[in-house]
Scaffold this active site. Structure first.
Site, PDB file in Angstrom:
ATOM      1  N   GLU A 198     -71.371  44.502  45.138  1.00 59.30           N
ATOM      2  CA  GLU A 198     -70.407  43.913  45.978  1.00 59.30           C
ATOM      3  C   GLU A 198     -69.483  45.173  46.397  1.00 59.30           C
ATOM      4  OE1 GLU A 198     -68.196  40.316  45.035  1.00 59.30           O
ATOM      5  OE2 GLU A 198     -66.437  41.029  45.920  1.00 59.30           O
ATOM      6  N   GLU A 226     -58.956  43.678  50.501  1.00 59.25           N
ATOM      7  CA  GLU A 226     -58.706  42.572  49.735  1.00 59.25           C
ATOM      8  C   GLU A 226     -57.209  42.624  49.058  1.00 59.25           C
ATOM      9  OE1 GLU A 226     -61.130  41.946  46.352  1.00 59.25           O
ATOM     10  OE2 GLU A 226     -61.031  39.655  46.437  1.00 59.25           O
TER      11      GLU A 226
HETATM   12  C1  LIG Z   1     -63.582  36.281  49.819  1.00 63.39           C
HETATM   13  O1  LIG Z   1     -63.754  37.863  49.708  1.00 63.39           O
HETATM   14  C2  LIG Z   1     -63.706  38.218  48.351  1.00 63.39           C
HETATM   15  C3  LIG Z   1     -64.162  39.728  48.447  1.00 63.39           C
HETATM   16  O2  LIG Z   1     -63.537  40.235  47.573  1.00 63.39           O
HETATM   17  C4  LIG Z   1     -64.452  37.455  47.285  1.00 63.39           C
HETATM   18  O3  LIG Z   1     -64.553  37.822  46.158  1.00 63.39           O
HETATM   19  C5  LIG Z   1     -64.295  36.038  47.455  1.00 63.39           C
HETATM   20  O4  LIG Z   1     -65.196  35.238  46.919  1.00 63.39           O
HETATM   21  C6  LIG Z   1     -64.162  35.580  48.931  1.00 63.39           C
HETATM   22  N1  LIG Z   1     -63.532  34.097  49.059  1.00 63.39           N
HETATM   23  C7  LIG Z   1     -63.796  33.348  49.366  1.00 63.39           C
HETATM   24  C8  LIG Z   1     -63.134  32.060  49.364  1.00 63.39           C
HETATM   25  O5  LIG Z   1     -65.058  33.475  50.346  1.00 63.39           O
END
Ligand SMILES: *[C@@H]1O[C@H](CO)[C@@H](O)[C@H](O)[C@H]1NC(C)=O
Ligand SMILES: *[C@@H]1O[C@H](CO)[C@@H](O)[C@H](O)[C@H]1NC(C)=O
Length: 341
Positions: free
Chosen positions: A159, A164
């Site tokens: 990932e 973020e």
């Molecule tokens: C949103 O993006 C982040 C990426 O860092 C990820 O870790 C997370 O699971 C995502 N959250 C959702 C709610 O999709």
């Protein structure tokens, strides 16, 4: 009386341990069934960083061709309900113009989880460069927006978190999450940001990935939005992941980034904000498989909820009771272009 949203709400609270502990539980759930083994990046042996040509140019409506709306429960336990495309368009949570895509959380209804959107690219990419030109990112208490790429079988195909952060923090965290045996060196990486964690292994209990804080000015949240946003550019080779950031008013934005010239030359973009490199303690080509792009917006959840005054519980109530607080919880995106060799 246990309504569904109430149930999700309770489950989210029960799942709360600490924000840090839980960040490792990220997942992009890119595919439903098949979980291929991590693979070497095809066709990348010996390719130098340099000129790439455009293979995707998502602008306005074409985002809807290139991406799926991902409508499943939030894996990070946020107080959101991700909706499908029809629902998003019917509720005006997503709309486009000839040169913009808007993605937003609902800001008019009370009660339960708030409707939000999460986009997954249909196509996967290995080595590439990308330019993400953004006018506005979601801001406000309890928001946790992200722009990232992710492989199947998390975290074994990796990932890459590019943008973020939570809750209007002034800074942005760039991270890699991998399977076992991937450490970044504690010195010697050529970048302007500051490393905050070196162990990229997200499969082990105590690691949440390796991270670099973007120390540029106005990279995130209200600061970013107040000056018209900016550009996040990335390059992935078989041995490195790099991120660059330029604010809208930066006089040094490279021409290929600013003017959408159809090609990208990361070797001329100067020192990156964040860099992760292969070494004896991490072979990035083995840790990363093909990735999709993801743009998401969650509320509360493991990270933003953990940071909220009063914790997740208070965060989820705030989300449920205060639609008006989410007026600025939206992405307004000029384009996302991907370049390959
Ligand atoms: C949103 O993006 C982040 C990426 O860092 C990820 O870790 C997370 O699971 C995502 N959250 C959702 C709610 O999709
Ligand atoms: C959707 O929201 C935008 C921004 O608030 C607004 O300009 C537009 O008119 C809305 N469209 C519809 C169909 O409600």
């Amino acid at each position: 009386m246990l309504t569904l949203s109430r149930f999700i709400f309770i489950t989210a609270i029960a799942g709360a341990v600490s924000a840090k502990q839980h960040q490792k539980k990220k997942s992009c759930h890119t595919s439903s069934s098949s979980t291929p083994e991590p693979t070497d990046v095809p066709g990348s042996g010996g390719v130098q960083a340099g000129e790439y040509s455009m293979s995707e140019n998502w602008v306005g409506d074409s985002f809807y061709d290139g991406f799926d709306f991902w409508a499943y429960p939030d894996p990070t336990h946020g107080a959101v309900q991700y909706v499908d495309k029809d629902t998003a368009l019917a509720n005006n949570l997503s709309y486009t113009s000839s040169n913009s895509l808007v993605l937003r959380a609902d800001s008019s209804n009370k009660g339960g989880n708030r409707k939000s959107v999460r986009l997954h690219s249909k196509k996967k990419f290995t080595t590439h460069a990308a330019v993400f030109d953004v006018k506005h990112m979601p801001q406000g208490k309890a928001t946790w927006p992200a722009y990232w790429t992710c492989g199947d079988n998390w975290p074994l195909q990796g990932e890459f978190d590019i943008i973020e952060g939570v809750d209007d923090s002034a800074s942005n965290l760039v991270s890699l999450h991998t399977g076992p045996n991937c450490q970044m060196p504690k010195s010697g990486l050529d970048m302007s940001g500051s490393a905050t964690a070196w162990d990229c292994d997200a499969s082990s209990k105590h690691s949440q990935g390796c991270s670099v804080r973007n120390t540029a000015s106005q990279p995130f949240g209200p600061d970013f939005n107040s000056q018209g946003g900016g550009w996040y550019a990335t390059e992935r080779t078989d041995s490195s992941f790099k991120v660059w950031y330029w604010a809208r008013n930066d006089p040094n934005v490279p021409k290929d980034v600013r003017d959408n010239t159809g090609s990208a030359s990361p070797s001329e973009w100067g020192q990156p904000t964040a860099a992760f490199m292969s070494s004896d303690s991490c072979d990035l080509s083995k840790q990363f498989g093909p990735h999709i792009f993801i743009i998401n917006l969650t509320l509360c959840g493991d990270w933003a909820g953990g940071k909220f005054d009063g914790g997740k519980d208070a965060c989820n109530s705030f989300v449920s009771d205060h639609p008006e607080a989410f007026k600025d919880a939206y992405w307004d995106i000029n384009r996302l272009s991907v370049y390959e060799h």
